[in-house]
Design a protein around this motif. Structure first.
Motif, short mmCIF file in Angstrom:
data_model
loop_
_atom_site.label_atom_id
_atom_site.label_comp_id
_atom_site.label_asym_id
_atom_site.label_seq_id
_atom_site.Cartn_x
_atom_site.Cartn_y
_atom_site.Cartn_z
N SER A 2 0.88 -1.19 0.00
CA SER A 2 0.00 0.00 0.00
C SER A 2 0.91 1.23 0.00
N ASN A 4 2.02 3.45 2.07
CA ASN A 4 3.19 3.59 2.95
C ASN A 4 3.89 2.24 3.15
N THR A 6 3.22 -0.61 4.23
CA THR A 6 2.90 -1.69 5.17
C THR A 6 1.61 -2.35 4.69
N PRO A 8 -2.13 -3.34 4.35
CA PRO A 8 -3.26 -2.41 4.61
C PRO A 8 -3.82 -2.58 6.03
N ASN A 13 -1.75 2.17 9.94
CA ASN A 13 -2.60 2.74 8.87
C ASN A 13 -3.90 3.32 9.38
N PHE A 14 -4.08 3.28 10.70
CA PHE A 14 -5.35 3.79 11.24
C PHE A 14 -5.10 4.96 12.18
N GLN A 15 -6.01 5.92 12.10
CA GLN A 15 -6.05 7.00 13.08
C GLN A 15 -7.11 6.57 14.10
N THR A 33 -8.98 5.05 8.25
CA THR A 33 -7.70 4.81 7.57
C THR A 33 -7.02 6.17 7.33
N LYS A 34 -5.71 6.20 7.50
CA LYS A 34 -4.96 7.45 7.31
C LYS A 34 -4.98 7.84 5.83
N ALA A 35 -4.80 6.79 4.99
CA ALA A 35 -4.74 7.10 3.55
C ALA A 35 -6.17 7.25 3.01
N HIS A 38 -10.74 7.90 3.40
CA HIS A 38 -10.70 7.68 4.85
C HIS A 38 -11.85 6.78 5.27
#
Ligand SMILES: Cn1ncc2ncnc(NCCc3cnc(NC(=O)Nc4cccc(C(F)(F)F)c4)s3)c21
Length: 274
Positions: A2, A4, A6, A8, A13-15, A33-35, A38
């Motif tokens: 993905s 970044n 790592t 998914p 990858n999560f806020q 999800t950060k990317a 969202h």
């Protein structure tokens, strides 16, 4: 891969947002999800040592295996899971209106129109599950959530199994929803969910479970085994008819889901198709 680099489904990858609730084995957080896009989810964080101590790792594995393959509007989606050294994370669909039992305790009870629609949605979800030979076995308000459009979502398949099953489990939590065959430790089939549907229908309309006995567990057990049911006069005759056709001692005498969905009390409040 993905953006970044790592996988998914991994924590970075999560806020993490506000806590949504806490269960026996861990907390649930709102997350996204950060990317972009969202994606909003509910992240349930389970602590491995508590799962091992509780001897429930098999159940968590079974839950993941069962729930990941379920697709139904009234069943909470389990998108996937991941773990680090100490924790397991369940990536769940976010139910925007939260926990049903909180609304039930706030309102005391639901009116018959709302109860009828919830029971219809439950019957729909249960017939989907039973066609896949899955018994939920833990239908109770605490395991029900409400989606964005007010629709009911069955969550927490921690106790679901492939039917038929007679595995003895140290049953924890409330006894109120147990059918006679489980109280008596007999082999049970998907018809345990029919009994639970009847208990749920009663609790939605009356505000408390039908066999609750403040004298304690053995008194509740006795009332369940004797199907010691008293339906208050405030309950409509149609609703009472459905409840008494589900709360039958003999599993084979319980109204099948197809007939629940055709029952007058369900048809009466069905969403009018414009
Ligand atoms: C509160 N809340 N508000 C909104 C919202 N939206 C989504 N979800 C929420 N809450 C999480 C609901 C759950 C769904 N599936 C779960 N599954 C589980 O908790 N499984 C599980 C854990 C520990 C041990 C075991 C077992 F088997 F080993 F016993 C099984 S919990 C929300």
């Amino acid at each position: 891969g993905s953006a970044n680099g790592t996988a998914p489904l991994a924590l970075p990858n999560f806020q993490i947002g506000r806590p949504l609730g806490k269960g026996k084995f861990g907390r649930v957080y709102l997350a996204r999800t950060k990317a972009p896009p969202h994606f909003i989810v509910a992240l349930k964080c389970l602590h491995k040592q508590e799962i091992v101590a509780g001897k429930v790792e098999k159940q968590v594995r079974r839950e993941i295996e069962i729930q990941q393959n379920l697709r139904h509007p009234n069943i909470l989606r389990l998108y996937g899971y991941f773990h680090d050294s100490k924790r397991i994370f369940l990536v769940l669909e976010f139910a925007a209106e939260g926990e049903l039992y909180k609304q039930l305790s706030k309102l005391g009870k639901f009116d018959e129109k709302r109860s009828s629609r919830y029971i219809a949605q439950m019957a729909d979800a249960l017939s989907y599950l039973h066609k896949k030979h899955v018994i939920h076995r833990d239908i109770k308000p605490e395991n029900l959530l409400i989606g964005l459009k007010g629709e009911l979502k069955i969550g927490d398949f921690g106790w679901s199994v492939h039917a038929p099953s007679d595995r003895r489990h140290t049953l924890c939590g409330t006894l109120d929803y147990l059918p006679p065959e489980m109280v008596e430790g007999k082999e049970h089939t998907s018809k345990v969910d029919l009994w639970a549907l009847g208990v749920l229908c009663y609790e939605f309309i009356v505000g408390g479970p039908p066999f609750e006995d403040l004298a304690g567990h053995s008194a509740t057990y006795r009332r369940i085994r004797n199907v010691d049911l008293h339906v208050p006069d405030s309950v409509s005759p149609e609703a009472k008819d459905l409840i008494t056709r589900l709360l039958r001692y003999n599993p084979d005498d319980r109204l099948p889901l197809a007939e629940v969905l055709q029952h007058p009390w369900i048809k009466k409040y069905e969403k009018k198709r414009s």
